[in-house]
Design an enzyme around this catalytic site. Structure first.
Site, PDB file in Angstrom:
ATOM      1  N   ASN A   3      25.899  68.096  32.545  1.00  0.00           N
ATOM      2  CA  ASN A   3      26.740  66.946  32.883  1.00  0.00           C
ATOM      3  C   ASN A   3      26.007  65.979  33.801  1.00  0.00           C
ATOM      4  O   ASN A   3      26.060  64.756  33.631  1.00  0.00           O
ATOM      5  CB  ASN A   3      28.020  67.415  33.584  1.00  0.00           C
ATOM      6  CG  ASN A   3      29.009  68.082  32.658  1.00  0.00           C
ATOM      7  OD1 ASN A   3      28.876  68.031  31.444  1.00  0.00           O
ATOM      8  ND2 ASN A   3      30.009  68.723  33.230  1.00  0.00           N
ATOM      9  N   HIS A  27      36.866  54.570  18.107  1.00  0.00           N
ATOM     10  CA  HIS A  27      36.999  55.915  18.663  1.00  0.00           C
ATOM     11  C   HIS A  27      38.232  56.628  18.117  1.00  0.00           C
ATOM     12  O   HIS A  27      38.421  57.817  18.357  1.00  0.00           O
ATOM     13  CB  HIS A  27      37.074  55.801  20.198  1.00  0.00           C
ATOM     14  CG  HIS A  27      36.951  57.092  20.929  1.00  0.00           C
ATOM     15  ND1 HIS A  27      37.997  57.652  21.635  1.00  0.00           N
ATOM     16  CD2 HIS A  27      35.906  57.941  21.074  1.00  0.00           C
ATOM     17  CE1 HIS A  27      37.594  58.785  22.186  1.00  0.00           C
ATOM     18  NE2 HIS A  27      36.339  58.988  21.861  1.00  0.00           N
ATOM     19  N   TYR A  87      37.031  72.677  22.462  1.00  0.00           N
ATOM     20  CA  TYR A  87      37.788  71.550  22.998  1.00  0.00           C
ATOM     21  C   TYR A  87      39.261  71.739  22.664  1.00  0.00           C
ATOM     22  O   TYR A  87      39.607  72.099  21.543  1.00  0.00           O
ATOM     23  CB  TYR A  87      37.330  70.227  22.377  1.00  0.00           C
ATOM     24  CG  TYR A  87      36.005  69.692  22.835  1.00  0.00           C
ATOM     25  CD1 TYR A  87      35.010  70.520  23.345  1.00  0.00           C
ATOM     26  CD2 TYR A  87      35.723  68.331  22.743  1.00  0.00           C
ATOM     27  CE1 TYR A  87      33.791  70.020  23.749  1.00  0.00           C
ATOM     28  CE2 TYR A  87      34.500  67.822  23.146  1.00  0.00           C
ATOM     29  CZ  TYR A  87      33.537  68.668  23.644  1.00  0.00           C
ATOM     30  OH  TYR A  87      32.323  68.162  24.040  1.00  0.00           O
ATOM     31  N   ARG A 142      27.686  57.696  21.640  1.00  0.00           N
ATOM     32  CA  ARG A 142      26.541  57.959  22.513  1.00  0.00           C
ATOM     33  C   ARG A 142      25.904  59.322  22.255  1.00  0.00           C
ATOM     34  O   ARG A 142      26.573  60.342  22.217  1.00  0.00           O
ATOM     35  CB  ARG A 142      26.965  57.840  23.975  1.00  0.00           C
ATOM     36  CG  ARG A 142      25.818  58.042  24.958  1.00  0.00           C
ATOM     37  CD  ARG A 142      26.247  57.753  26.368  1.00  0.00           C
ATOM     38  NE  ARG A 142      26.480  56.337  26.575  1.00  0.00           N
ATOM     39  CZ  ARG A 142      27.501  55.843  27.272  1.00  0.00           C
ATOM     40  NH1 ARG A 142      28.401  56.656  27.786  1.00  0.00           N
ATOM     41  NH2 ARG A 142      27.629  54.547  27.431  1.00  0.00           N
ATOM     42  N   ARG A 194      32.017  61.612  15.845  1.00  0.00           N
ATOM     43  CA  ARG A 194      31.032  62.688  15.990  1.00  0.00           C
ATOM     44  C   ARG A 194      31.385  63.784  14.992  1.00  0.00           C
ATOM     45  O   ARG A 194      32.552  64.075  14.764  1.00  0.00           O
ATOM     46  CB  ARG A 194      31.045  63.290  17.403  1.00  0.00           C
ATOM     47  CG  ARG A 194      30.747  62.334  18.526  1.00  0.00           C
ATOM     48  CD  ARG A 194      30.626  63.098  19.852  1.00  0.00           C
ATOM     49  NE  ARG A 194      30.776  62.216  20.997  1.00  0.00           N
ATOM     50  CZ  ARG A 194      29.805  61.482  21.520  1.00  0.00           C
ATOM     51  NH1 ARG A 194      28.606  61.524  20.972  1.00  0.00           N
ATOM     52  NH2 ARG A 194      30.014  60.711  22.569  1.00  0.00           N
ATOM     53  N   ARG A 211      41.546  65.661  33.473  1.00  0.00           N
ATOM     54  CA  ARG A 211      40.431  66.596  33.578  1.00  0.00           C
ATOM     55  C   ARG A 211      39.299  66.052  34.449  1.00  0.00           C
ATOM     56  O   ARG A 211      38.736  66.762  35.264  1.00  0.00           O
ATOM     57  CB  ARG A 211      39.865  66.908  32.185  1.00  0.00           C
ATOM     58  CG  ARG A 211      38.777  67.978  32.212  1.00  0.00           C
ATOM     59  CD  ARG A 211      37.994  68.021  30.920  1.00  0.00           C
ATOM     60  NE  ARG A 211      36.991  66.975  30.844  1.00  0.00           N
ATOM     61  CZ  ARG A 211      36.701  66.273  29.768  1.00  0.00           C
ATOM     62  NH1 ARG A 211      37.372  66.481  28.652  1.00  0.00           N
ATOM     63  NH2 ARG A 211      35.760  65.349  29.779  1.00  0.00           N
ATOM     64  N   HIS A 258      40.775  68.170  26.311  1.00  0.00           N
ATOM     65  CA  HIS A 258      40.332  66.933  25.663  1.00  0.00           C
ATOM     66  C   HIS A 258      41.473  66.138  25.043  1.00  0.00           C
ATOM     67  O   HIS A 258      41.322  64.960  24.751  1.00  0.00           O
ATOM     68  CB  HIS A 258      39.288  67.277  24.585  1.00  0.00           C
ATOM     69  CG  HIS A 258      38.520  66.114  24.067  1.00  0.00           C
ATOM     70  ND1 HIS A 258      38.740  65.565  22.817  1.00  0.00           N
ATOM     71  CD2 HIS A 258      37.528  65.384  24.631  1.00  0.00           C
ATOM     72  CE1 HIS A 258      37.914  64.555  22.631  1.00  0.00           C
ATOM     73  NE2 HIS A 258      37.175  64.414  23.713  1.00  0.00           N
TER      74      HIS A 258
END
Length: 726
Positions: A67, A452, A485, A422, A392, A581, A609
């Site tokens: 991270n 997204h 997730y 990204r 993704r 989160r 998530h």
């Protein structure tokens, strides 16, 4: 002013004037970068949680290190660019880029030090249970025999020993690249030179050693092993000093909004990213200062960008050690359930969805149902069209294969592939080309907006009419991350939702602004206004003396307009509970400003998530009359103003109850993996009050079927009501 000083000045307001002053001050916000560092501190704290098995503690340590790398590659890199260009514009909390950067670097240095400290403790604990990381000075003669063979066969051929002199300039070190720097002395004449060995990324980092009859799993790091064989690489030289270093480079992409070919533009930008500026250099504490300064000069690194590490570099790579065969030191394996509702209909997704809406809760329920939905659509001769967003996905994506299969079968297939995801840009370019070769119509959305939203749509001929089945998700179409997730997959054949999804696809592919949708909302046009209107409604309910409540669950709460609206709601008496989160720029629990706002963060076995937004609508929460949404959007300016995101209402009574009374309530009452966010942005672990039962939300979901997916066979096993009104 640094963040610590700014926080020190945020005093609890003593009266109405002080409350008003704080409500109008930038200090009503927590700095987003500092809030993120607090989040990563929580991740590191899980590496110290003795309730987790040892290798899971190591996994959390690895995650916190990874991270931090990404944080530097993007956020710190962006701030450095602003400082370099002389930008003085403060962030919403009032700090300039240079003030933020100074605070971040100090906090990051402490975090890195604490990570290394935790590694030393874990190293000792792991050795006690038979997993040993050996230093170069600890290798035995038996080890050397094994290492010599491994070095010659697997490492030596890919190493390039490089002297540094005018004829051999300092080489390029890639992002996250390891190198061994050396001070050498020629034995023949005592002449010194500096040298470098780039450590290849494609060679395994941890080399297995003999167990020496103990049964232990013994390893040595690649860099330690190379250090044992320097004489093979530089014969005739003695080592005067040596040390490992690692660089982190600016990895953000800058994309021009005027582009004739978006794919070529991204390919060029990706090549440029490899040569981004070095923004952090980590150096082994054993490296002599003279050698460290030489490397820093060659890399163009300033003193405040050098982090001297008294331990092992690249802790993120310890994820490789977590994979060793020691199930006793890991979480018990969990196999996701397949929704019984689908099984009740013989595996026919369309039949099950047509009967009633279904909400699948990942990772507790298998992502295979999403794959099966698309495979069935690809193979069903009555399906005439499929539309899909891809942000993704996995390296061997069954989603991509299903879309290609559908196109090859002659169906009309459209895929929105987001090139701006990204660190997945290269993979998405590859998927786009593979899909185009299969006959899929591939579009890339907007240059200025990142798409997204998570949408899938299958149009099926049923008799004389066309029926549309849709999937609306909070997470990516990624079978691997769907195992860890927590996300929601909503399946419906509701014609109103289906028409909204079709209009959103038309917006993405043809720039046809959807305007006000019938049920859903989409950013950047209508999502934020929809949420603000609901907050305003709750304020009016509170003022009228009716129950007023808001429950929010998302990854980040940053948007100033949303935060100010929540402050106004708190002042009016609305009870606001937030499950955030990561980043939270709202200061909870300040009398007069946010005394009715509670913020918690859950960090545990699975990565939270899903995004859920709930409003009491004059009935309080939970209530069958509440307004409930699931969304792909976090509450950040980038999501609300610069992305295509979706907000989907949940109206089916069973799914509504599942989201509100089961999922949200379980998250709110968790007292095992939860942290309470404090007014200064820091957090404290939540522990059960005296007499309160321990409750772990993740464990609850692993052992209780979801309401909408349980099927007839589980009808009598409905989970008990979790809610205790506070």
């Amino acid at each position: 002013m640094n963040e610590a000083a700014a926080l020190a000045e945020v005093e609890i307001p003593a009266g109405a004037a002080e409350v008003l002053a704080l409500a109008q001050s930038p200090q009503r916000f927590i700095n987003r970068e500092i809030s993120w560092l607090h989040f990563n501190r929580r991740v590191l704290e899980e590496a110290e949680n003795r309730n987790h098995p040892l290798l899971e503690q190591l996994r959390f340590l690895s995650i916190s290190a990874n991270n931090l790398d990404e944080f530097f590659m993007v956020r710190v890199a962006g701030l450095k660019e602003q400082v370099r260009e002389g930008v003085q514009t403060p962030s919403p909390d009032g700090l300039t880029p240079s003030e933020q950067l100074a605070t971040i670097l100090a906090s990051a240095a402490q975090l890195i030090s604490d990570q290394q400290g935790r590694w030393l403790e874990l190293r000792h604990d792991l050795a006690g249970v038979g997993i040993v990381l050996v230093d170069g000075v600890e290798v035995t003669a038996e080890d050397l025999v094994v290492l010599d063979r491994h070095f010659l066969n697997h490492v030596f051929p890919v190493l390039t020993p490089l002297a540094i002199d005018p004829a051999h300039p300092f080489p390029f070190i890639p992002n996250l690249g390891f190198s061994l720097a050396l001070q050498l002395v020629r034995q023949a004449d005592g002449r010194g030179m500096n040298a470098l060995i780039r450590i290849p990324a494609k060679v395994e980092r941890f080399i297995r050693l003999p167990d020496l009859g103990t049964g232990a799993l013994r390893f040595i790091t690649l860099e330690q092993m190379i250090g044992l064989f320097i004489s093979r690489l530089f014969p005739g030289y003695a080592v005067k000093g040596q040390g490992v270093f690692r660089v982190v480079r600016d990895s953000d992409l800058e994309i021009e909004e005027e582009a004739e070919d978006l794919v070529r533009l991204f390919e060029t930008a990706l090549k440029q990213r490899r040569y981004g500026e070095v923004i952090r250099m980590e150096a082994d504490a054993a490296m002599p200062a003279e050698l460290r300064n030489f490397v820093a000069r060659e890399l163009g690194v300033n003193d405040d960008e050098i982090f001297v590490v008294g331990g092992v570099l690249a802790l993120n790579e310890f994820s490789q050690l977590v994979s060793v065969d020691r199930p006793d030191l890991k979480f018990q394996a969990y196999n996701a359930r397949f929704p019984e509702r689908i099984r009740d209909h013989g595996g026919d997704c369309f039949l099950a969805i047509r009967e009633k809406d279904i909400l699948v809760h990942h990772p507790y329920e298998s992502f295979d149902v999403v794959v099966q939905f698309l495979r069935q659509a690809a193979r069903d001769p009555n399906v005439v069209a499929i539309k899909q967003t891809l942000y993704r996905t996995s390296s061997d994506s069954p989603i991509v294969k299903a879309l290609a299969e559908a196109a090859e079968a002659g169906k009309s297939v459209t895929a929105l592939v987001e090139l701006k995801a990204r660190f997945d840009e290269e993979a998405n370019i590859r998927w786009a080309r593979d899909l185009e070769r299969a006959g899929v119509q591939v579009v890339f959305g907007f240059i200025e907006l990142k798409t997204h939203g998570k949408l899938s749509m299958a149009v099926r001929r049923e008799g004389a009419q066309l029926a549309t089945y849709v999937h609306v998700g909070t997470g990516n179409y990624h079978p691997i991350t769907a195992r860890i997730y927590t996300d929601l997959s909503f399946f419906t054949a509701d014609p109103v939702i289906a028409q909204d999804v079709a209009r959103i696809f038309n917006f993405i592919t043809g720039y046809a602004t959807p305007g006000e949708l019938d049920a859903m909302a989409v950013s950047p046009t209508g999502l934020k206004p929809r949420l603000l209107n609901h907050i305003a409604d709750e304020i009016e309910f509170a003022k009228a003396g009716r129950p007023a409540a808001i429950w929010l669950k998302c990854n980040s709460l940053v948007d100033p307009e949303i935060i100010d609206a929540l402050y106004e709601a708190s002042a009016a008496g609305v009870q606001v509970d937030c499950i955030i989160r990561g980043i939270c720029c709202l200061r909870p629990g300040i009398p007069g400003l946010s005394e009715n706002i509670r913020v918690k963060s859950i960090v545990g076995r699975f990565l939270e998530h899903s995004r859920v937004y709930c409003f009491g609508a004059g009935h309080g929460l939970p209530s069958p009359n509440a307004v409930v949404y699931i969304s792909s959007a976090d509450l950040m300016p980038r999501n609300l103003d610069r992305r295509v995101e979706t907000l989907c209402p949940i109206t089916n009574p069973t799914v509504h109850e599942q989201v509100l009374d089961q999922i949200m309530v379980a998250n709110l009452i968790d007292n095992q993996q939860s942290w309470r966010v404090l007014p200064d942005g820091s957090s404290e672990r939540i522990v059960p009050a005296p007499g309160e039962e321990p409750f772990n939300a993740h464990q609850y979901f692993m052992t209780n079927p979801s309401l909408s997916g349980r099927g007839k066979s589980l009808k009598d096993s409905s989970p008990r009501s979790l809610f205790v009104r506070r």
